[in-house]
Design an enzyme around this catalytic site. Structure first.
Site, PDB file in Angstrom:
ATOM      1  CG  HIS A 105      -2.040  -1.034   1.079  1.00 36.38           C
ATOM      2  ND1 HIS A 105      -2.403  -1.626  -0.104  1.00 36.38           N
ATOM      3  CD2 HIS A 105      -2.841  -1.589   2.047  1.00 36.38           C
ATOM      4  CE1 HIS A 105      -3.382  -2.485   0.117  1.00 36.38           C
ATOM      5  NE2 HIS A 105      -3.681  -2.499   1.411  1.00 36.38           N
ATOM      6  CG  HIS A 179      -8.033  -0.444   2.155  1.00 30.46           C
ATOM      7  ND1 HIS A 179      -8.788  -1.280   2.942  1.00 30.46           N
ATOM      8  CD2 HIS A 179      -6.932  -1.132   1.842  1.00 30.46           C
ATOM      9  CE1 HIS A 179      -8.156  -2.422   3.084  1.00 30.46           C
ATOM     10  NE2 HIS A 179      -7.037  -2.374   2.426  1.00 30.46           N
ATOM     11  CB  VAL A 180     -14.472   2.088   1.238  1.00 30.29           C
ATOM     12  CG1 VAL A 180     -14.708   1.447  -0.114  1.00 30.29           C
ATOM     13  CG2 VAL A 180     -15.758   2.160   2.044  1.00 30.29           C
ATOM     14  CE1 TYR A 181     -10.470  -2.010   5.652  1.00 27.15           C
ATOM     15  CE2 TYR A 181     -11.271  -4.256   5.767  1.00 27.15           C
ATOM     16  CZ  TYR A 181     -10.227  -3.358   5.771  1.00 27.15           C
ATOM     17  OH  TYR A 181      -8.940  -3.814   5.908  1.00 27.15           O
ATOM     18  CG  ASP A 251      -5.662 -10.197   1.520  1.00 29.47           C
ATOM     19  OD1 ASP A 251      -4.624 -10.268   2.224  1.00 29.47           O
ATOM     20  OD2 ASP A 251      -6.027  -9.140   0.951  1.00 29.47           O
ATOM     21  CD  GLU A 313      -8.500  -3.238  -0.814  1.00 28.18           C
ATOM     22  OE1 GLU A 313      -7.321  -2.798  -0.934  1.00 28.18           O
ATOM     23  OE2 GLU A 313      -8.777  -4.268  -0.176  1.00 28.18           O
TER      24      GLU A 313
HETATM   25  C1  G6D Z   1      -3.688  -7.073   5.140  1.00 30.24           C
HETATM   26  O1  G6D Z   1      -3.331  -8.578   3.288  1.00 30.24           O
HETATM   27  C2  G6D Z   1      -4.212  -7.579   3.809  1.00 30.24           C
HETATM   28  C3  G6D Z   1      -4.317  -6.448   2.826  1.00 30.24           C
HETATM   29  O2  G6D Z   1      -4.884  -6.907   1.604  1.00 30.24           O
HETATM   30  C4  G6D Z   1      -5.172  -5.347   3.417  1.00 30.24           C
HETATM   31  O3  G6D Z   1      -5.263  -4.287   2.490  1.00 30.24           O
HETATM   32  C5  G6D Z   1      -4.551  -4.878   4.714  1.00 30.24           C
HETATM   33  O4  G6D Z   1      -4.447  -5.964   5.620  1.00 30.24           O
HETATM   34  C6  G6D Z   1      -5.416  -3.805   5.366  1.00 30.24           C
HETATM   35  O5  G6D Z   1      -2.370  -6.676   4.977  1.00 30.24           O
END
Ligand code: G6D
Length: 350
Positions: A105, A179-181, A251, A313
């Protein structure tokens, strides 16, 4: 459209400002200048009850201290870059890594950690929050000075439109995402496992060691990754598939069929009736299902539980610079990077 703002903290001696826009249908979107981050997304359910349907940290200090990425603009490059290395114009680059030997990231000082400038505009049927940041040459060891703009538009058609623009003075990489959840129940204490997910995707990217992309795209057919007909998220997350059970969930990147072939993703919560449709010009969407409880900080007095939210994402497939066929994330001088993702919010009354 109603528009308000307030100072919610200070980072690196920069005031962090949060804007809130509210449309004619009771949907409001809040975002802050730290990381051009979505901080709230309030929508009505089938009984007109308005709740925040996203995961958010309640204060700026926690956000800085723990970097949960909730709602944040991620870049210069979303996802992982193997060993933080890539080759460009015949030269090998070594980025600052921040997850073992890999970059995650954008690196230790990714775009989510920066104070962005903001301009707010409100019209009759839409409002725009225009965030800008210039990442200097060498930030996280990326080449080129990168000028980035992210525009959040809320419309009376109940859309959150994210538009990215970027330019550079030297060849570099750029592959942003948000990166909205989502937790469409509106209650962080409830899991999203019963949400129904439908994905217009025939292929997913498998993961190797260290959650790095393996470089292989696998058919979803006959696997828990097949969401083409729509099903509960838990049918995949709780499966014993060798790509899923070691991670306790998803993921993974999914290759999206183009939006001309219809809605690319739909997330629906039968309990609340809330639904989100996704449209994007990106070639993939990474779905992460918050696979562990995070108790570094509290939200509404409690840690964020396992499966408290699910990300959608949108981006070019992860580690694309090192994986042939994953797409182009190289940006060169004279080019204007543009990308658009739309989340459209509906309610099923039945
Ligand atoms: C962990 O592997 C995941 C990533 O995909 C995610 O974006 C992050 O947590 C927040 O690293």
């Amino acid at each position: 459209m109603e528009l308000t703002h307030k100072v919610i903290g200070t980072v690196d001696n920069k005031e962090i400002v949060e804007h809130t826009v509210t449309n004619a249908n009771g949907i409001s979107l809040s975002a802050m200048t730290l990381g051009a981050t979505l901080t709230k997304l309030v929508t009505p359910d089938k009984n007109e009850i308005r709740k925040d349907i996203t995961l958010n940290v309640e204060n700026v200090d926690d956000f800085v201290a723990h970097r949960p990425f909730y709602g944040a603009t991620i870049g210069r490059v979303a996802g992982r870059i193997t060993r933080g290395k890539f080759e460009l114009s015949g030269k090998e680059f070594q980025l600052d890594v921040n997850e073992g030997e890999n970059l995650l990231h954008g690196g230790p000082k990714g775009l989510d950690t920066k104070g962005w400038a903001v301009e707010a505009e409100s019209g009759e049927s839409e409002a725009r929050l225009i965030y800008t940041y210039t990442s200097p040459e060498g930030e996280n060891n990326f080449p080129g000075t990168l000028a980035v703009k992210v525009i959040y538009t809320l419309t009376d058609e109940n859309e959150w439109i994210i538009q990215y623009e970027a330019s550079t003075d030297a060849p570099t990489l750029f592959n942003p995402t948000n990166h909205v959840y989502f937790n469409l129940t509106g209650d962080i204490k409830k899991s999203m496992l019963d949400h129904q997910l439908k994905l217009n995707s025939d292929l997913y990217g498998s993961l190797g060691e260290e959650n790095l992309p393996s470089g292989q795209l696998e058919k979803v057919e006959g696997t828990p990754f097949d969401f083409r007909e729509g099903k509960a998220v838990k049918e995949a997350v709780l499966s014993d598939h060798p790509q899923i059970s070691p991670l306790n969930g998803l993921d993974h990147p999914f290759v999206l069929n183009p939006k001309e072939k219809g809605v690319q993703a739909t997330l629906y919560d039968p309990e609340s009736g809330r639904e989100v449709e996704l449209y994007t010009d990106c070639n993939s969407v990474v779905i992460f299902t918050h696979n562990a409880e995070i108790d570094d900080y509290l939200i509404e007095g409690e840690p964020a539980k396992q499966y408290a939210g699910i990300t959608l994402e949108t981006q070019t497939l992860p580690d694309a610079v090192n994986q042939p066929g994953f797409g182009n994330i190289i940006l060169r001088p004279g080019e204007l990077f543009t990308s658009q993702t739309t989340y459209k919010f509906n309610v099923r009354k039945g």
